[in-house]
Write an enzyme that holds these catalytic residues in place. Structure first.
Site, PDB file in Angstrom:
ATOM      1  N   HIS A  10     -11.703  -4.837   9.038  1.00 47.17           N
ATOM      2  CA  HIS A  10     -12.296  -4.741   7.705  1.00 47.17           C
ATOM      3  C   HIS A  10     -13.577  -3.914   7.689  1.00 47.17           C
ATOM      4  O   HIS A  10     -14.444  -4.109   6.853  1.00 47.17           O
ATOM      5  CB  HIS A  10     -12.610  -6.143   7.157  1.00 47.17           C
ATOM      6  CG  HIS A  10     -11.399  -6.922   6.751  1.00 47.17           C
ATOM      7  ND1 HIS A  10     -10.529  -7.491   7.652  1.00 47.17           N
ATOM      8  CD2 HIS A  10     -10.894  -7.221   5.528  1.00 47.17           C
ATOM      9  CE1 HIS A  10      -9.557  -8.108   7.008  1.00 47.17           C
ATOM     10  NE2 HIS A  10      -9.744  -7.962   5.720  1.00 47.17           N
ATOM     11  N   GLU A  31       0.805  -1.221   0.000  1.00 51.75           N
ATOM     12  CA  GLU A  31       0.000   0.000   0.000  1.00 51.75           C
ATOM     13  C   GLU A  31       0.841   1.276   0.000  1.00 51.75           C
ATOM     14  O   GLU A  31       0.460   2.272  -0.637  1.00 51.75           O
ATOM     15  CB  GLU A  31      -0.969   0.010   1.189  1.00 51.75           C
ATOM     16  CG  GLU A  31      -2.128  -0.973   1.068  1.00 51.75           C
ATOM     17  CD  GLU A  31      -1.746  -2.410   1.418  1.00 51.75           C
ATOM     18  OE1 GLU A  31      -0.640  -2.612   1.962  1.00 51.75           O
ATOM     19  OE2 GLU A  31      -2.544  -3.326   1.151  1.00 51.75           O
TER      20      GLU A  31
HETATM   21  C1  LIG Z   1      -2.398  -4.683   4.370  1.00 52.41           C
HETATM   22  C2  LIG Z   1      -3.409  -5.501   3.649  1.00 52.41           C
HETATM   23  N1  LIG Z   1      -3.488  -5.406   2.302  1.00 52.41           N
HETATM   24  C3  LIG Z   1      -4.373  -6.139   1.623  1.00 52.41           C
HETATM   25  C4  LIG Z   1      -5.217  -6.997   2.273  1.00 52.41           C
HETATM   26  C5  LIG Z   1      -6.250  -7.808   1.498  1.00 52.41           C
HETATM   27  N2  LIG Z   1      -5.835  -9.197   1.463  1.00 52.41           N
HETATM   28  C6  LIG Z   1      -6.303 -10.096   2.352  1.00 52.41           C
HETATM   29  S1  LIG Z   1      -5.612 -11.588   2.158  1.00 52.41           S
HETATM   30  C7  LIG Z   1      -4.670 -11.041   0.868  1.00 52.41           C
HETATM   31  C8  LIG Z   1      -3.727 -11.966   0.197  1.00 52.41           C
HETATM   32  C9  LIG Z   1      -2.654 -12.369   1.087  1.00 52.41           C
HETATM   33  O1  LIG Z   1      -1.826 -13.255   0.429  1.00 52.41           O
HETATM   34  P1  LIG Z   1      -0.841 -14.158   1.258  1.00 52.41           P
HETATM   35  O2  LIG Z   1      -0.073 -13.319   2.201  1.00 52.41           O
HETATM   36  O3  LIG Z   1      -0.062 -14.961   0.299  1.00 52.41           O
HETATM   37  O4  LIG Z   1      -1.802 -15.068   2.120  1.00 52.41           O
HETATM   38  P2  LIG Z   1      -2.891 -16.136   1.645  1.00 52.41           P
HETATM   39  O5  LIG Z   1      -4.192 -15.412   1.509  1.00 52.41           O
HETATM   40  O6  LIG Z   1      -2.455 -16.753   0.375  1.00 52.41           O
HETATM   41  O7  LIG Z   1      -2.972 -17.095   2.767  1.00 52.41           O
HETATM   42  C10 LIG Z   1      -4.916  -9.706   0.602  1.00 52.41           C
HETATM   43  C11 LIG Z   1      -4.296  -8.938  -0.482  1.00 52.41           C
HETATM   44  C12 LIG Z   1      -5.121  -7.056   3.680  1.00 52.41           C
HETATM   45  N3  LIG Z   1      -5.939  -7.846   4.405  1.00 52.41           N
HETATM   46  N4  LIG Z   1      -4.206  -6.319   4.340  1.00 52.41           N
END
Ligand SMILES: Cc1ncc(C[n+]2csc(CCOP(=O)(O)OP(=O)(O)O)c2C)c(N)n1
Lengths: 326, 326
Positions: free
Chosen positions: B130, B62
């Protein structure tokens, strides 16, 4: 065949936790889809061995910081299943009285502190846990789970570098399921093995098959030993596959087929079961019994939770400030 | 003019399509906005239409997103950057406070024509990471326009104005409004930034409400009408700069004001709007300006607890009745 220093009792406990987590995810998915759980539910179906292998290398005193995909992580650390089920339903008997919901819960009794819905944010908090352990002179370590997507955030980078230079006893465990939400790893970074980044921080890094619970255990155990010896943090990358969409109810039909085929082939429970049976530690019948028993445990927890009361307004106003002021 | 019925989500999507079509310098990026079309499907179809140079998914980053949007705007593009949930706007906030809004004032002659799209709001059982509404943070910073539309009509027309505007604009959507429907013209139209909209005329009390609270205020007004109370509902649409002329004209007519804002009470935008009204309309007021906001409490998950947090129709009605007694 495999060799391990782990006791039969410990191996069986790991096998049981794998099933406990799997059965939890299956039931949570069902309950989300039929509307009995509200809000979004990120499932770790298929990824259970990462959490179970990692937590097997920890003591109760050690802290973990989980992610938004936290159920298996929390179960692996040994949280109270009934408290967890009730939390998922927002009941007052939940481990956070229904305030947390599925992404944020915590259980101090086993130092599962806690889930984190801000991707990458938890890793920095885990550095603080480790800072306290080092300054207070305890032998504890902390372990931060984070995803491959999270590994691209500033917070995780800052956290690892900070902990490295201060030699804090923390394990950075990248649970790499190759996905962010809808964007795959190769579209978010050019690095293939994310543990390679450890070299850039001057600390050790290891990449293992995250669906091989013993491989995860061995790698994390080495990192824990190093941390307890005062030598500082390590990165462990556990490559795994999520068997579901980004959260319960999200389609996978648009996702790459070969990814999901490979994931099914590498079911972490079956992989471990085959090994245990080959080694003569247990039988298919015993495996079946554990599957059944854990399913009943989860079902009973959710049944009990569904009958429990919701929190009332008094709970809402509690802990706005958790300590007296002035 | 022929009208058509669309959702708030579709209205925003149409504005994005039309403005990207109109101006090749407009680009759109953020997490999961490309291939998948956004976690709320607001950017659906854009990548397919305009290609991956102009519409693309980014790593989870971000701070870099906000900084890159700023740089790209300085260097000749008109970026639209999405921060998926306002809860983690904090990560982007340093860029916004110290780069995005600094540049046009301090580096004379340089413009930063970008749109920051994000969404907030509770009611989704999303727990406290959220669901927050943090518009007050952005509102506090000089040099950025802040828009919070409540209807599909305003959302589409205002976003088009925002994209064409040469100032940085924060365009704040509400997740619970995405499926709500309203009428918009078939053809091209815009809604000016900085202009309030009287959503309902009345003579006894003025309600100034933001975002989804406009919808709740209109419900309250309808019920109060049956009790013989005539309520005027003013939607500022753009909260910064605030259209005090329209608000003052309403206060002159009703002499009583309620300000409604779904946000933590202390330091909410409602507090500032209240202050501006009492400074400019003191002689027209028959009683104190009342605020309906959320309490200074983290937003809990449990459906049973969330209701104590959420402001809405009933709390608004109570405030109107209280105001009439003063
Ligand atoms: C700071 C932030 N940015 C974006 C999100 C939205 N978001 C939730 S899960 C996710 C993907 C995360 O990917 P990863 O770290 O690989 O975990 P996975 O979901 O694959 O377990 C995103 C972009 C968030 N919750 N927090």
């Amino acid at each position: 065949m495999f060799s391990t220093t782990l006791s039969i009792e410990k191996l069986l406990d790991m096998y049981r936790k794998l099933w406990l987590a799997r059965n939890h995810e299956l039931l949570a998915e069902e309950w989300k889809l039929n509307g009995r759980i509200q809000g979004s539910v990120h499932l770790s179906t298929g990824q259970e061995a990462v959490a179970v292998g990692a937590c097997a290398a920890l003591e109760v005193d050690d802290y973990i910081m989980g992610t938004h995909r936290e159920h298996a992580q929390m179960i692996a650390k040994g949280v109270n299943i009934r408290g967890m089920a009730a939390e998922m339903l927002g009941k007052v008997t939940g481990m956070n009285q229904g305030k947390a919901g599925h992404m944020l819960f915590s259980d101090k009794s086993v130092n599962a502190l806690g889930g984190c819905g801000i991707v990458g944010g938890g890793a920095a908090v885990a550095v603080g846990y480790a800072m306290a352990f080092k300054i207070l002179g305890t032998r504890q370590v902390s372990l931060a789970f984070f995803g491959d997507g999270a590994f691209n955030t500033g917070a995780v980078h800052e956290a690892i570098n900070f902990a490295s230079v201060r030699k804090y006893p923390v394990i950075f465990l990248c649970e790499n399921n190759r996905w962010g939400l809808t964007v795959m790893q190769h579209e978010q970074t050019l690095v293939e093995d994310l543990a390679d980044r450890a070299r850039g921080y001057g600390i050790p890094g290891a990449t293992v098959n995250g669906n091989d619970v013993l491989a995860v255990y061995e790698a994390v155990n080495l990192a824990v030993e190093r941390a307890r010896a005062g030598d500082g943090p390590s990165v462990v990358e556990a490559k795994t596959w999520r068997m579901r969409g980004l959260a319960a109810g999200y389609p996978i039909d648009w996702e790459p087929k070969d990814y999901h085929e490979e994931g099914r082939k590498q079911d972490p429970i079956l992989l471990f079961e085959e090994k245990l049976i080959a080694k003569g530690i247990f039988t298919p019948e015993k495996a079946k019994a554990i599957e059944e028993e854990t399913r009943k445990t989860i079902e009973e927890a959710y049944d009990e939770a569904s009958r429990a009361p919701y929190p009332d307004e008094a709970v809402f106003w509690e802990n706005v400030f958790a300590a007296p002021i002035g | 003019m022929t009208m058509k019925k669309v959702t708030y989500r579709q209205a925003i999507n149409e504005a994005l399509f039309e403005e990207m079509e109109r101006d090749p310098k407009v680009v759109l990026f953020g997490e999961d906005v490309g291939t998948y079309g956004g976690v709320f499907k607001v950017t659906d179809g854009l990548k397919k239409k305009f290609g991956s140079d102009r519409v693309f998914d980014t790593p989870i980053a971000e701070a870099a997103l906000m900084g890159a949007a700023t740089g790209a705007a300085v260097a000749g593009l008109r970026p639209i950057v999405e921060i998926m949930f306002m809860d983690w706007i904090g990560i982007a906030m340093d860029q916004l406070v110290n780069q995005t809004t600094m540049i046009p004032y301090i580096w004379e002659g340089i413009k930063v024509p970008l749109v920051l799209r994000t969404q907030g709001g509770s009611g989704s059982k999303g727990s406290c990471q959220h669901t927050k509404s943090l518009e007050a943070w952005i509102y506090h910073v000089p040099g950025i326009v802040v828009a919070m539309p409540s209807t599909p009509y305003d959302a589409k027309g205002l976003l088009k104005s925002a994209i064409r505007n040469d100032n940085p604009v924060a365009f704040i959507e509400h997740k619970m409004l995405y499926p709500t429907e309203g009428e918009i013209p078939e053809g091209e139209y815009t809604v000016p930034l900085g202009k309030a909209s009287v959503k309902r005329e009345g003579k006894d009390v003025t309600i100034v409400a933001l975002s989804k609270m406009v919808v709740e205020s209109l419900k309250a007004a309808k019920e109060l009408e049956e009790e013989g109370i005539s309520v005027e509902v003013v939607d500022p649409v753009t909260i910064k700069p605030l259209d005090m002329e329209t608000i003052a004209a309403s206060v002159k007519k009703t002499n009583r004001v309620i300000v409604v804002n779904e946000a933590f009470r202390t330091g909410a935008v409602a507090s500032d709007i209240t202050a501006q009204i009492q400074e400019q309309c003191f002689d027209d007021l028959d009683g104190p300006i009342l605020r309906v906001t959320a309490p200074d409490v983290q937003i809990p998950y449990s459906p049973a607890l969330e209701q104590f947090w959420l402001p809405g129709k009933d709390k608004i009605k109570q405030a109107v009745l209280a105001s009439l007694k003063r």
